[in-house]
Each structure stands twice: as C-alpha cells, then as structure tokens.
Design a protein around this motif. Structure first.
Motif, PDB file in Angstrom:
ATOM      1  N   PRO A   7       0.823  -1.213   0.000  1.00  0.00           N
ATOM      2  CA  PRO A   7       0.000   0.000   0.000  1.00  0.00           C
ATOM      3  C   PRO A   7       0.859   1.266   0.000  1.00  0.00           C
ATOM      4  O   PRO A   7       1.977   1.294   0.542  1.00  0.00           O
ATOM      5  N   LEU A   8       0.320   2.311  -0.591  1.00  0.00           N
ATOM      6  CA  LEU A   8       0.964   3.617  -0.625  1.00  0.00           C
ATOM      7  C   LEU A   8       0.002   4.647  -0.055  1.00  0.00           C
ATOM      8  O   LEU A   8      -1.135   4.766  -0.521  1.00  0.00           O
ATOM      9  N   VAL A   9       0.439   5.374   0.963  1.00  0.00           N
ATOM     10  CA  VAL A   9      -0.360   6.432   1.583  1.00  0.00           C
ATOM     11  C   VAL A   9       0.176   7.771   1.103  1.00  0.00           C
ATOM     12  O   VAL A   9       1.393   8.011   1.134  1.00  0.00           O
ATOM     13  N   PHE A  10      -0.725   8.643   0.629  1.00  0.00           N
ATOM     14  CA  PHE A  10      -0.266   9.955   0.166  1.00  0.00           C
ATOM     15  C   PHE A  10      -1.321  11.016   0.400  1.00  0.00           C
ATOM     16  O   PHE A  10      -2.514  10.736   0.493  1.00  0.00           O
ATOM     17  N   ASN A  11      -0.841  12.263   0.504  1.00  0.00           N
ATOM     18  CA  ASN A  11      -1.697  13.446   0.558  1.00  0.00           C
ATOM     19  C   ASN A  11      -1.613  14.161  -0.780  1.00  0.00           C
ATOM     20  O   ASN A  11      -0.575  14.133  -1.450  1.00  0.00           O
ATOM     21  N   THR A  12      -2.685  14.846  -1.146  1.00  0.00           N
ATOM     22  CA  THR A  12      -2.643  15.616  -2.392  1.00  0.00           C
ATOM     23  C   THR A  12      -3.578  16.809  -2.296  1.00  0.00           C
ATOM     24  O   THR A  12      -4.558  16.795  -1.549  1.00  0.00           O
ATOM     25  N   HIS A  13      -3.239  17.828  -3.082  1.00  0.00           N
ATOM     26  CA  HIS A  13      -4.097  19.021  -3.203  1.00  0.00           C
ATOM     27  C   HIS A  13      -3.857  19.634  -4.579  1.00  0.00           C
ATOM     28  O   HIS A  13      -2.752  20.093  -4.888  1.00  0.00           O
ATOM     29  N   ASN A  14      -4.866  19.581  -5.440  1.00  0.00           N
ATOM     30  CA  ASN A  14      -4.797  20.197  -6.774  1.00  0.00           C
ATOM     31  C   ASN A  14      -3.543  19.781  -7.548  1.00  0.00           C
ATOM     32  O   ASN A  14      -2.788  20.614  -8.028  1.00  0.00           O
ATOM     33  N   ASP A  15      -3.340  18.478  -7.681  1.00  0.00           N
ATOM     34  CA  ASP A  15      -2.160  17.949  -8.371  1.00  0.00           C
ATOM     35  C   ASP A  15      -2.560  17.069  -9.556  1.00  0.00           C
ATOM     36  O   ASP A  15      -1.840  16.104  -9.882  1.00  0.00           O
ATOM     37  N   LEU A  16      -3.657  17.392 -10.212  1.00  0.00           N
ATOM     38  CA  LEU A  16      -4.167  16.535 -11.273  1.00  0.00           C
ATOM     39  C   LEU A  16      -3.142  16.304 -12.374  1.00  0.00           C
ATOM     40  O   LEU A  16      -3.075  15.206 -12.938  1.00  0.00           O
ATOM     41  N   LYS A  17      -2.322  17.286 -12.688  1.00  0.00           N
ATOM     42  CA  LYS A  17      -1.353  17.126 -13.777  1.00  0.00           C
ATOM     43  C   LYS A  17      -0.343  16.019 -13.482  1.00  0.00           C
ATOM     44  O   LYS A  17       0.217  15.412 -14.406  1.00  0.00           O
ATOM     45  N   LEU A  18      -0.104  15.723 -12.201  1.00  0.00           N
ATOM     46  CA  LEU A  18       0.875  14.708 -11.824  1.00  0.00           C
ATOM     47  C   LEU A  18       0.259  13.347 -11.500  1.00  0.00           C
ATOM     48  O   LEU A  18       0.953  12.326 -11.546  1.00  0.00           O
ATOM     49  N   ILE A  19      -1.023  13.327 -11.159  1.00  0.00           N
ATOM     50  CA  ILE A  19      -1.630  12.107 -10.635  1.00  0.00           C
ATOM     51  C   ILE A  19      -1.538  10.924 -11.604  1.00  0.00           C
ATOM     52  O   ILE A  19      -1.182   9.803 -11.187  1.00  0.00           O
ATOM     53  N   PRO A  20      -1.847  11.063 -12.898  1.00  0.00           N
ATOM     54  CA  PRO A  20      -1.740   9.884 -13.782  1.00  0.00           C
ATOM     55  C   PRO A  20      -0.330   9.289 -13.823  1.00  0.00           C
ATOM     56  O   PRO A  20      -0.172   8.062 -13.753  1.00  0.00           O
ATOM     57  N   SER A  21       0.698  10.128 -13.928  1.00  0.00           N
ATOM     58  CA  SER A  21       2.065   9.606 -13.959  1.00  0.00           C
ATOM     59  C   SER A  21       2.484   9.079 -12.591  1.00  0.00           C
ATOM     60  O   SER A  21       3.234   8.093 -12.502  1.00  0.00           O
ATOM     61  N   PHE A  22       2.012   9.697 -11.518  1.00  0.00           N
ATOM     62  CA  PHE A  22       2.283   9.222 -10.163  1.00  0.00           C
ATOM     63  C   PHE A  22       1.762   7.801  -9.977  1.00  0.00           C
ATOM     64  O   PHE A  22       2.492   6.896  -9.530  1.00  0.00           O
ATOM     65  N   LEU A  23       0.505   7.569 -10.342  1.00  0.00           N
ATOM     66  CA  LEU A  23      -0.074   6.228 -10.219  1.00  0.00           C
ATOM     67  C   LEU A  23       0.654   5.235 -11.117  1.00  0.00           C
ATOM     68  O   LEU A  23       0.934   4.096 -10.708  1.00  0.00           O
ATOM     69  N   ALA A  24       0.967   5.644 -12.349  1.00  0.00           N
ATOM     70  CA  ALA A  24       1.648   4.741 -13.287  1.00  0.00           C
ATOM     71  C   ALA A  24       3.024   4.342 -12.766  1.00  0.00           C
ATOM     72  O   ALA A  24       3.426   3.169 -12.858  1.00  0.00           O
TER      73      ALA A  24
END
Length: 336
Positions: free
Chosen positions: A40-57
C-alpha cells in the motif's frame, strides 16, 4: 543517536497527543481491507491533477497494489480522477493540511485504520521514488533486501527537479502521457550537505537553497515498516523510533514543483497558508518572482536525469544488493 529512554519519552508524548485529538477521515464507499501481500501507498494531495496519472503509473510499475489518499479539498478534478481509479481509496477530512500537522495526523490515522506490522510507502503526490535498478526491480524485492539487512525503513532525500528551459514553457497536463522527469528533467549535481543528528540523517541544499536561500530538510523515509512503536508526530523527517533512521541512503524522491503553472501554484500556496510558518517560503518565492519576472534554475552544475544508474554512479544513492537475493534475482529476470 537518541537513547532508548529519550525515544520512550518522545513516544509517550506523541501517544498522549494522539489520544487528545480525534482525526475523522471519511471515504466514499467504505474502507477496503488490505491483503497480506498488498503493497500500500499512503499519500496526501491538493490540486495535483497534472501529476496524478504519472504518479499512479510510476508506483504501479514498482508494484504498489493499493493507493490510500487524503485529498485536501482539491478543486482541479484531482478528487474525481482518483475516485475513478479501482485501486485508490480516497479519504477526506474536516481538518485542513496545516491543522492536521501538515498531514502527519492523517497519515497516522490511516496507518492505524489499515493495520500495522506491515510495509507502507509514505509519500506526497509530487514525489517519485527512485532506487537502484528500480526500472526492473520491484518494491517487494527491495523490501526483501531491507528485511535481510534488519532495516525497517528506507532513507531517501528529496531531489528537486526543474526544466532547463524557461518554466513558462514546461507544460504538463493531466492527459499528457509523459513522465514528469521528461519535462522537469534536471537537478543540481552538487551543493548538498549531509550531517547526522541525534534523531535522523539530515540533508540540505538543492536549487531552492541555491536560489532562494531556503534551508529545507530534504531527508524523508518513504518506505517504512509501520508498527505500534512508530510515529510521525515529531517530524516527517525524523520518524520514531529514531534508531531506525540511520540506514544507507539507498533512494531519492524526485520532487516536482516547477512547471508552467508555477506562478499560480505559488500564489495559491501563499493565499492558502497551509504550509510551514504560514507559507513563508512561498512568500519569499513570490516576492522574488515579482522582482525578477521569471525563475531560471539552470547553472553550470545542472545535470540531466537519465535513470537510477546515473544516480548510483554520481553517489546520490547507495547500492542495493539485489543480486545476492536469489528470489529477487529470479523475479527480476522473468520481468525483463
């Protein structure tokens, strides 16, 4: 190093604080339990949509099987995108990031809910973990090596990344299939200081220090075995128990803050006031930006990122003996 008695006193103080504060995290649809072999990976985010797809990948490729996120009132579509992903649990909180001790109390609440005595990745949505041969070696292989060495966390400093061209042209969108290091592709090759405090390793330096005189703590422990003795409440950079914080620096977190929307991000950080010391660092950056009109991080020591082997050769990360782990070696061979 902090003595066991000092660690006990710190832990007791932290537990008293945890009993005094109740953190409410609500997830749409309910909590799904973790399987024994989940990573599992625990993370916080705020208005980071531009990074989320590459982050998950990136982390899926490393072997993460469940993402557990606290979304801090995003308004750019981040929350909606995460809710559409089958392997992501999305939580919200009545507290903002600052009031949750810059997210540390969210993380601890989630570790408690999902269960201890297991390994977690613990990062932010703009941090991408790199370690030796991570292009081929998955996290379960890395965990086996750490366990064989008797280590319960991985030390990895943030490495601030930036584009060599003007920031205004460094565009990354949510529908972009590139990884962020293909755009913000440089880092400072020199200019870091390492020391050892009683509680942890300390590393400072990098482009924000060079350009803005920001003395920021860069060390983090993004891969951590979480048990009842652990806590982040003293500092995300100095998790308890302190004696676990002195292993080899075998990873880095590529840290992505600077793209074409940097001006908007800095202005939002200043107006929101959620970061350390009322976002004082971002206020200084905004002041410098208003004077200069543009940021340019490049200098003669800027190095273009090319992969984990490069970081190993430059001495940013220590080697990991994957080859001496027969199970890891067999798995790496079948995956390449």
């Amino acid at each position: 190093m902090v003595t066991r008695y000092e660690t006990y006193k710190l832990t007791a103080r932290v537990r008293k604080r945890k009993r005094a504060i109740e953190i409410v995290c609500l997830r749409e649809g309910g909590q799904r339990p973790l399987a024994k072999d989940d990573i599992p990976l625990v993370f916080n985010t705020h208005n980071d949509l531009k990074l989320i797809p590459s982050f998950l990948a990136h982390y899926r490729k490393l072997g993460v099987s469940r993402f557990i996120c606290v979304d801090d009132v995003s308004s750019d579509g981040t929350r909606e995108y995460l809710l559409s992903q089958a392997d992501v649990d999305v939580w919200s909180s009545p507290l903002r990031y600052r009031d949750a001790r810059r997210g540390r109390e969210w993380r601890e609440a989630l570790f408690d809910r999902y269960g201890g005595d297991r390994w977690y990745l613990n990062v932010d949505s703009d941090e991408f973990l790199i370690y030796q041969d991570c292009e081929h070696q998955r996290l379960d292989n890395l965990i086996r090596v750490l366990e064989r060495r008797g280590e319960k966390r991985l030390a990895a400093p943030m490495l601030d990344m930036y584009p060599i061209e003007p920031l205004g042209s460094a565009t990354l969108g949510a529908n972009d299939h590139r990884m962020p290091w293909e755009i913000a592709d440089h880092f400072d090759g020199v200019g870091y200081e390492i020391s050892y405090t009683k509680r942890a390793i300390s590393i400072t330096g990098g482009p924000r220090n060079r350009k803005f005189a920001h003395v920021l703590e860069l060390i983090k422990y993004p891969l951590i075995f979480w048990d009842r003795n652990c806590s982040l409440s003293v500092s995300i950079h100095q998790p308890l128990p302190c004696e676990r914080n002195f292993g080899d620096i075998s990873g880095v977190l590529l840290h992505f803050k600077f793209f074409s929307d940097y001006r908007e991000k800095i202005e939002q950080a200043v107006s929101d006031g959620q970061y350390f010391d009322g976002a004082a660092i971002y206020r200084k950056m905004l002041d410098d930006l208003q004077k200069s009109g543009e940021f340019d991080f490049a200098n003669e020591h800027s190095v273009r990122f090319s992969g984990s082997r490069q970081l190993l050769e430059l001495g940013f990360i220590a080697p990991i003996p994957f080859a001496s782990d027969p199970a890891a070696a067999r798995e790496a061979t079948t995956q390449t």
